[in-house]
Write an enzyme that holds these catalytic residues in place. Structure first.
Site, PDB file in Angstrom:
ATOM      1  N   ASP A  10      -3.310  18.646  10.737  1.00  0.00           N
ATOM      2  CA  ASP A  10      -2.790  18.760  12.084  1.00  0.00           C
ATOM      3  C   ASP A  10      -2.455  17.337  12.547  1.00  0.00           C
ATOM      4  OD1 ASP A  10      -2.285  19.882  14.679  1.00  0.00           O
ATOM      5  OD2 ASP A  10      -4.273  19.225  15.294  1.00  0.00           O
ATOM      6  N   ASP A  12      -1.930  16.000  16.458  1.00  0.00           N
ATOM      7  CA  ASP A  12      -2.661  15.591  17.664  1.00  0.00           C
ATOM      8  C   ASP A  12      -4.133  15.977  17.549  1.00  0.00           C
ATOM      9  OD1 ASP A  12      -0.317  15.322  20.151  1.00  0.00           O
ATOM     10  OD2 ASP A  12       0.227  16.280  18.273  1.00  0.00           O
ATOM     11  N   ASP A 169      -8.368  20.271  14.372  1.00  0.00           N
ATOM     12  CA  ASP A 169      -9.418  20.167  15.392  1.00  0.00           C
ATOM     13  C   ASP A 169      -9.412  21.335  16.368  1.00  0.00           C
ATOM     14  OD1 ASP A 169      -8.192  18.569  18.270  1.00  0.00           O
ATOM     15  OD2 ASP A 169      -6.940  19.137  16.577  1.00  0.00           O
TER      16      ASP A 169
END
Length: 218
Positions: A10, A12, A169
């Site tokens: 991922d 960000d 996250d």
């Protein structure tokens, strides 16, 4: 545990800490509407949810008083013009990517960030020069938690999904990776509001240090 031969990340909250630039965009829009800014500690955990999540946070119950599409456009325009003012790599990400490059492990990025913003942001960091694929939230008709974007990224890298690691996250990252039969790792250093909650995301592993990922590589 079987070793793996490729890695997808991922963006960000996993590779880049973009929260402060996203928060600045939110507060710019709020200021223009005569509303109070949001403190950093409140917007950081929402940063992975992008413009929609941040605008919902900032405007709260008053969101319905405004044209959401106009707010989102104002947010994105400001963010585009200030996309990497306060953004930086998380600790040890540079070393991790350098090591992956050194041992010839292909890696790429799968994000829900819009493609036009992703293609502006990623080139600003030379550490991403050897990124093999960049799949954004609107590259395909589907986006995470649908597995299609990460499966497409594997295809572009010539990688077997079952030998690929996906690191993120947010719950949508782990769900997408699990649905693609990948080995999933929670980036605990990212925008996670409740550490105890992420234990229920059904990831294969949780780590606070990006370098721990290397233990799962061939």
């Amino acid at each position: 545990m079987n070793k793996h031969t490729s890695v997808l990340f991922d963006l960000d909250g996993t590779l880049l800490d973009t929260a402060n630039d996203l928060g600045e965009a939110l507060n710019y829009v709020l200021k223009n509407k005569g509303l109070k800014p949001v403190d950093r500690e409140k917007y950081r955990p929402i940063a992975s949810d992008g413009a929609k999540g941040l605008l919902e946070l900032g405007f709260g119950e008053r969101l319905s008083e405004f044209d959401f599409d106009a707010l989102r456009l104002e947010f994105l325009n400001y963010y585009e013009q200030n996309i990497a003012v306060h953004t930086d790599l998380y600790p040890n990400i540079e070393k991790l990517l350098f090591t992956l490059n050194e041992i010839n492990i292909p890696w790429g990025i799968v994000t829900n960030k819009p493609e036009y913003l992703s293609k502006i942001l990623v080139p600003k960091f030379p550490q991403f020069d050897q990124c093999r694929t960049l799949i954004a939230g609107d590259t395909l008709p589907q986006r995470k938690p649908h597995p299609a974007p990460i499966l497409f990224a594997c295809k572009e890298m010539g990688s077997d999904p079952e030998k690929c690691i996906y690191v993120g996250d947010a719950p949508r990252d782990i769900e997408a990776g699990n649905r693609a039969n990948m080995y999933t790792i929670i980036a605990q250093w990212g925008y996670i509001l409740d550490i105890n909650e992420c234990k229920h995301w059904q990831a294969d592993a949780i780590t606070l240090n990006p370098l721990d990922i290397l233990a799962t590589i061939k």
